[in-house]
Scaffold this motif. Structure first.
Motif, PDB file in Angstrom:
ATOM      1  N   ASP A  58     -11.413  -9.708  -5.513  1.00 20.86           N
ATOM      2  CA  ASP A  58     -10.233  -8.757  -5.424  1.00 20.86           C
ATOM      3  C   ASP A  58      -9.009  -8.974  -5.718  1.00 20.86           C
ATOM      4  O   ASP A  58      -8.068  -9.799  -4.910  1.00 20.86           O
ATOM      5  N   LEU A  59      -8.272  -7.736  -6.086  1.00 19.84           N
ATOM      6  CA  LEU A  59      -6.663  -8.067  -6.426  1.00 19.84           C
ATOM      7  C   LEU A  59      -5.714  -7.210  -6.277  1.00 19.84           C
ATOM      8  O   LEU A  59      -5.945  -5.775  -6.338  1.00 19.84           O
ATOM      9  N   LYS A  60      -5.296  -7.389  -5.475  1.00 15.69           N
ATOM     10  CA  LYS A  60      -4.492  -6.251  -4.489  1.00 15.69           C
ATOM     11  C   LYS A  60      -2.729  -6.086  -4.603  1.00 15.69           C
ATOM     12  O   LYS A  60      -2.509  -7.131  -5.285  1.00 15.69           O
ATOM     13  N   CYS A  61      -2.353  -5.422  -5.249  1.00 14.05           N
ATOM     14  CA  CYS A  61      -1.234  -5.238  -5.244  1.00 14.05           C
ATOM     15  C   CYS A  61      -0.383  -4.356  -4.111  1.00 14.05           C
ATOM     16  O   CYS A  61      -0.593  -2.758  -3.746  1.00 14.05           O
ATOM     17  N   ILE A  62       0.372  -4.802  -2.826  1.00 15.26           N
ATOM     18  CA  ILE A  62       0.731  -3.867  -1.933  1.00 15.26           C
ATOM     19  C   ILE A  62       3.019  -4.159  -2.344  1.00 15.26           C
ATOM     20  O   ILE A  62       3.096  -4.952  -2.522  1.00 15.26           O
ATOM     21  N   SER A  63       3.359  -2.850  -2.063  1.00 12.51           N
ATOM     22  CA  SER A  63       4.735  -2.314  -2.496  1.00 12.51           C
ATOM     23  C   SER A  63       4.619  -1.229  -2.431  1.00 12.51           C
ATOM     24  O   SER A  63       4.346   0.154  -2.288  1.00 12.51           O
ATOM     25  N   ALA A  64       6.569  -0.825  -1.965  1.00 14.36           N
ATOM     26  CA  ALA A  64       6.709   0.673  -2.076  1.00 14.36           C
ATOM     27  C   ALA A  64       7.973   0.134  -2.089  1.00 14.36           C
ATOM     28  O   ALA A  64       8.984  -1.074  -2.402  1.00 14.36           O
ATOM     29  N   VAL A  65       8.611   0.985  -2.956  1.00 17.21           N
ATOM     30  CA  VAL A  65      10.291   1.223  -2.812  1.00 17.21           C
ATOM     31  C   VAL A  65      11.578   0.839  -2.410  1.00 17.21           C
ATOM     32  O   VAL A  65      10.621   0.801  -0.219  1.00 17.21           O
ATOM     33  N   GLY A  66      11.661  -0.165  -2.174  1.00 20.05           N
ATOM     34  CA  GLY A  66      13.132  -0.841  -0.707  1.00 20.05           C
ATOM     35  C   GLY A  66      12.472  -2.022  -0.058  1.00 20.05           C
ATOM     36  O   GLY A  66      12.835  -2.253   1.041  1.00 20.05           O
ATOM     37  N   GLN A  67      11.129  -2.098  -0.985  1.00 20.20           N
ATOM     38  CA  GLN A  67      10.479  -3.662  -0.139  1.00 20.20           C
ATOM     39  C   GLN A  67       9.988  -4.074  -0.818  1.00 20.20           C
ATOM     40  O   GLN A  67      10.121  -3.968  -2.146  1.00 20.20           O
ATOM     41  N   ARG A  68       9.364  -5.649  -0.400  1.00 19.03           N
ATOM     42  CA  ARG A  68       9.201  -5.971  -1.453  1.00 19.03           C
ATOM     43  C   ARG A  68       7.270  -6.103  -2.046  1.00 19.03           C
ATOM     44  O   ARG A  68       6.468  -5.054  -1.255  1.00 19.03           O
ATOM     45  N   THR A  69       7.652  -6.480  -2.355  1.00 18.32           N
ATOM     46  CA  THR A  69       6.390  -6.697  -3.789  1.00 18.32           C
ATOM     47  C   THR A  69       4.750  -7.921  -3.351  1.00 18.32           C
ATOM     48  O   THR A  69       5.550  -8.726  -3.198  1.00 18.32           O
ATOM     49  N   GLN A  70       3.768  -7.962  -2.928  1.00 15.83           N
ATOM     50  CA  GLN A  70       3.060  -8.660  -2.415  1.00 15.83           C
ATOM     51  C   GLN A  70       1.409  -8.621  -3.096  1.00 15.83           C
ATOM     52  O   GLN A  70       1.154  -7.518  -3.024  1.00 15.83           O
ATOM     53  N   PHE A  71       1.110  -9.747  -3.682  1.00 16.16           N
ATOM     54  CA  PHE A  71       0.061  -8.978  -4.195  1.00 16.16           C
ATOM     55  C   PHE A  71      -1.022 -10.350  -3.446  1.00 16.16           C
ATOM     56  O   PHE A  71      -0.586 -11.201  -3.217  1.00 16.16           O
ATOM     57  N   ILE A  72      -2.361  -9.781  -3.080  1.00 14.42           N
ATOM     58  CA  ILE A  72      -2.643 -10.213  -2.372  1.00 14.42           C
ATOM     59  C   ILE A  72      -4.334 -10.842  -4.045  1.00 14.42           C
ATOM     60  O   ILE A  72      -4.920  -9.856  -3.856  1.00 14.42           O
ATOM     61  N   ILE A  73      -5.000 -11.818  -3.903  1.00 12.86           N
ATOM     62  CA  ILE A  73      -5.964 -12.394  -4.734  1.00 12.86           C
ATOM     63  C   ILE A  73      -7.228 -13.147  -3.202  1.00 12.86           C
ATOM     64  O   ILE A  73      -6.815 -13.877  -3.091  1.00 12.86           O
ATOM     65  N   GLU A  74      -8.316 -12.243  -3.587  1.00 13.84           N
ATOM     66  CA  GLU A  74      -9.190 -12.990  -2.944  1.00 13.84           C
ATOM     67  C   GLU A  74     -11.266 -13.140  -4.062  1.00 13.84           C
ATOM     68  O   GLU A  74     -11.267 -12.250  -4.796  1.00 13.84           O
ATOM     69  N   ILE A  75     -10.545 -14.755  -4.276  1.00 12.55           N
ATOM     70  CA  ILE A  75     -12.158 -14.713  -4.419  1.00 12.55           C
ATOM     71  C   ILE A  75     -13.379 -14.982  -3.655  1.00 12.55           C
ATOM     72  O   ILE A  75     -12.700 -16.547  -3.268  1.00 12.55           O
ATOM     73  N   PRO A  76     -14.811 -15.805  -4.277  1.00  9.88           N
ATOM     74  CA  PRO A  76     -15.686 -16.213  -3.378  1.00  9.88           C
ATOM     75  C   PRO A  76     -15.484 -17.162  -3.579  1.00  9.88           C
ATOM     76  O   PRO A  76     -15.367 -17.752  -4.737  1.00  9.88           O
ATOM     77  N   ILE A  77     -15.930 -17.878  -3.189  1.00  9.40           N
ATOM     78  CA  ILE A  77     -16.481 -19.159  -2.450  1.00  9.40           C
ATOM     79  C   ILE A  77     -17.933 -19.469  -2.806  1.00  9.40           C
ATOM     80  O   ILE A  77     -18.266 -18.996  -2.283  1.00  9.40           O
ATOM     81  N   ILE A  78     -18.733 -20.121  -4.450  1.00 12.88           N
ATOM     82  CA  ILE A  78     -19.785 -20.161  -4.431  1.00 12.88           C
ATOM     83  C   ILE A  78     -19.882 -22.071  -4.203  1.00 12.88           C
ATOM     84  O   ILE A  78     -19.513 -23.007  -3.851  1.00 12.88           O
ATOM     85  N   HIS A  79     -21.397 -21.712  -2.409  1.00  5.54           N
ATOM     86  CA  HIS A  79     -21.322 -23.754  -2.311  1.00  5.54           C
ATOM     87  C   HIS A  79     -22.196 -23.490  -2.533  1.00  5.54           C
ATOM     88  O   HIS A  79     -23.998 -23.075  -2.842  1.00  5.54           O
TER      89      HIS A  79
END
Length: 81
Positions: A58-79
């Protein structure tokens, strides 16, 4: 690591954020906020393909005008045994 099966990477800036309209188009191929001829607009579209389509993450972006931007990357780990 989250729940031992998901790698989570968070990247944030200290900029002024982005509008809802820009955020909505962020992962579209060829979308760019740069002037024509100053960029291809492919970086986030390709990143999205790699994370979401190739790795089922999953690749998400959290941002709003006047605030910082944050990207969140979630990758499953295969055991593997």
């Amino acid at each position: 690591m989250r729940d031992d099966d998901l790698a989570v990477i968070k990247i944030a800036d200290n900029g002024s954020g982005m509008t809802k309209n820009v955020k909505k188009k962020l992962f579209y191929p060829f979308f760019s906020t740069k002037p024509i001829g100053k960029g291809t607009g492919l970086d986030l579209a390709i990143s999205y393909q790699i994370v979401v389509e190739k790795h089922q993450g999953d690749l998400k972006c959290i941002s709003a005008v006047g605030q910082r931007t944050q990207f969140i990357i979630e990758i499953p780990i295969i055991h593997r045994n």
